[in-house]
Enzyme design. Structure first.
Site, PDB file in Angstrom:
ATOM      1  CB  CYS A  27       3.203   7.593   3.211  1.00  0.00           C
ATOM      2  SG  CYS A  27       3.820   6.501   4.483  1.00  0.00           S
ATOM      3  CD  GLU A  32      13.891  -0.056   9.699  1.00  0.00           C
ATOM      4  OE1 GLU A  32      13.260   0.373  10.675  1.00  0.00           O
ATOM      5  OE2 GLU A  32      14.660   0.661   9.029  1.00  0.00           O
ATOM      6  CB  CYS A  35       3.027  -1.543  13.792  1.00  0.00           C
ATOM      7  SG  CYS A  35       3.170  -1.394  12.006  1.00  0.00           S
ATOM      8  CB  CYS A  46       1.347   6.501  11.696  1.00  0.00           C
ATOM      9  SG  CYS A  46       2.945   5.908  12.135  1.00  0.00           S
ATOM     10  CD  GLU A 101      -2.896  -1.118   2.347  1.00  0.00           C
ATOM     11  OE1 GLU A 101      -4.071  -1.433   2.183  1.00  0.00           O
ATOM     12  OE2 GLU A 101      -2.406  -0.889   3.456  1.00  0.00           O
ATOM     13  CB  CYS A 152       6.282  -2.179  16.265  1.00  0.00           C
ATOM     14  SG  CYS A 152       7.931  -1.769  15.667  1.00  0.00           S
ATOM     15  CB  SER A 182       9.671   4.751  14.657  1.00  0.00           C
ATOM     16  OG  SER A 182       8.405   4.522  15.144  1.00  0.00           O
ATOM     17  CB  CYS A 230       7.245  -4.749   8.780  1.00  0.00           C
ATOM     18  SG  CYS A 230       8.669  -4.050   9.644  1.00  0.00           S
TER      19      CYS A 230
HETATM   20  S1  SF4 Z   1       6.218   0.393  13.058  1.00  0.00           S
HETATM   21 FE1  SF4 Z   1       7.514   0.244  11.219  1.00  0.00          FE
HETATM   22  S2  SF4 Z   1       9.197  -1.088  11.883  1.00  0.00           S
HETATM   23 FE2  SF4 Z   1       7.565  -1.401  13.379  1.00  0.00          FE
HETATM   24  S3  SF4 Z   1       6.420  -3.175  12.589  1.00  0.00           S
HETATM   25 FE3  SF4 Z   1       5.436  -1.312  11.794  1.00  0.00          FE
HETATM   26  S4  SF4 Z   1       6.311  -1.006   9.764  1.00  0.00           S
HETATM   27 FE4  SF4 Z   1       7.682  -2.401  10.898  1.00  0.00          FE
END
Ligand code: SF4
Length: 340
Positions: free
Chosen positions: A103, A157, A117, A326, A89, A114, A211, A110
């Site tokens: 973005c 990342e 996320c 985000c 996306e 996190c 972040s 990923c």
């Molecule tokens: S915040 Fe960024 S680094 Fe962390 S899981 Fe989500 S996409 Fe990956």
């Protein structure tokens, strides 16, 4: 098959010279691709016919296809792209002053994981090629307009896909092609500090963001448990080694990292560092595991930090009603298809 969008001007120039043509043909191809928006070599009419045929035979066409465009009430666009094997996306945001920011995703899924996320929760599929990152810009631009800024803050990342992201920045900033100043590109990392230093040496003008999301080591470890990431203390200690400003992104989660004590700890850690600023982001609720603080607490958090003369801003969250904000890029169409 190789893709034209995977080439810097230099590597394309080598291909052209090896083919027996002169280097300036590579500049003409860059103009077709990145200035005129023409991707099919057959339509590059100022190239000799044998070269057009060789390009058509050697290189594949656009590596992504847009499969779904969602528009939010604040006019953001979220575009779901399909590659051969994955979906990713991209989000296009437009500020009140009319500036367009894209973005982009650098990975499908990923591997950092996190806990807050949505992308992290979907797991990791693969790194994207430079052509797939570049194609996000070119196709999104056709749906909207040329971006003023590009942020590498979508899925993934970027520093775990170092070489392709490095190449992407080189392609976008090539003066004879797309010619987007490196200053208009922001690279965000979850905390790969050695790679960030190496990237900064290669692209000193690219804006850098980390972040952070916590005011101490323990909270950061809880939210961002990956062993690949630097701790809170390591990040704070590394910032002054950079000769540029660093933005710290801080997603505020109710009851986890949003207390007055957290704000005071963060302000104390940063008040003597002059090349840092904080962007506060109110969490966009996704699955009920975490919740967002109210707007009053966000303002109070900012006030406490500013009192110690640390630059601190509240980032307006755009596209919340289309899950474009985000940490919400989860390729939902793809996920639900897998779940069936
Ligand atoms: S915040 Fe960024 S680094 Fe962390 S899981 Fe989500 S996409 Fe990956």
């Amino acid at each position: 098959m190789d893709n034209l969008l995977d080439h810097t001007l230099d590597t394309l120039g080598h291909f052209i010279v090896d083919f027996g043509e002169r280097y300036f043909r590579a500049e003409q191809i860059f103009e077709w691709l990145y200035v005129r928006g023409v991707y099919n070599p057959a339509d590059m009419t100022n190239l000799p016919l044998p070269l057009r045929e060789a390009l058509s035979n050697e290189f594949s066409s656009m590596p992504l296809v847009p499969v779904e465009v969602t528009r939010s009430s604040d006019d953001c666009r979220k575009i779901l792209f399909a590659a051969d094997d994955v979906e990713i996306e991209t989000v296009a945001m437009f500020s009140d002053s009319g500036r367009a920011t894209f973005c982009l995703s650098t990975q499908a899924g990923c591997p950092i994981g996190c806990t807050f996320c949505a992308t992290g929760n979907m797991g990791f599929k693969r790194n994207l090629k430079a052509s797939e990152i570049t194609a996000q810009v070119l196709i999104t631009q056709n749906e909207t307009r040329r971006p003023d800024n590009i942020v590498l803050m979508g899925m993934g990342e970027g520093l775990l896909n170092f070489d392709e992201v490095d190449k992407f920045v080189g392609i976008m900033s090539e003066p004879k092609g797309y010619a987007l100043s490196e200053r208009r590109i922001t690279l965000s990392t979850a905390g790969l500090m050695d790679e960030l230093k190496r990237f900064h040496e290669l692209h000193p003008k690219v804006e850098l963001a980390i972040s952070l999301n916590a005011a101490d080591d323990a909270t950061r470890k809880k939210l961002m448990p990956s062993g690949k990431l630097s701790s809170f203390t390591q990040i704070i200690n590394a910032i002054e080694q950079f000769d540029c400003d660093i933005t710290l992104e801080y997603v505020l989660l109710r009851g986890i990292n949003d207390s007055k004590k957290d704000a005071e700890k963060l302000a104390a850690a940063l008040c003597n560092i002059h090349n840092v600023k904080i962007n506060l982001i109110r969490f966009n609720e996704t699955d009920g595991k975490f919740t967002a603080p109210d707007k009053k607490s966000v303002l109070e958090f900012q006030r406490i930090i500013r009192k110690r003369n640390v630059r601190c801003f509240i980032r307006k969250s755009l596209g919340a009603d289309i899950s474009a904000a985000c940490g919400q890029l989860a390729g939902k169409r793809n996920l639900s298809a897998n779940e069936k």
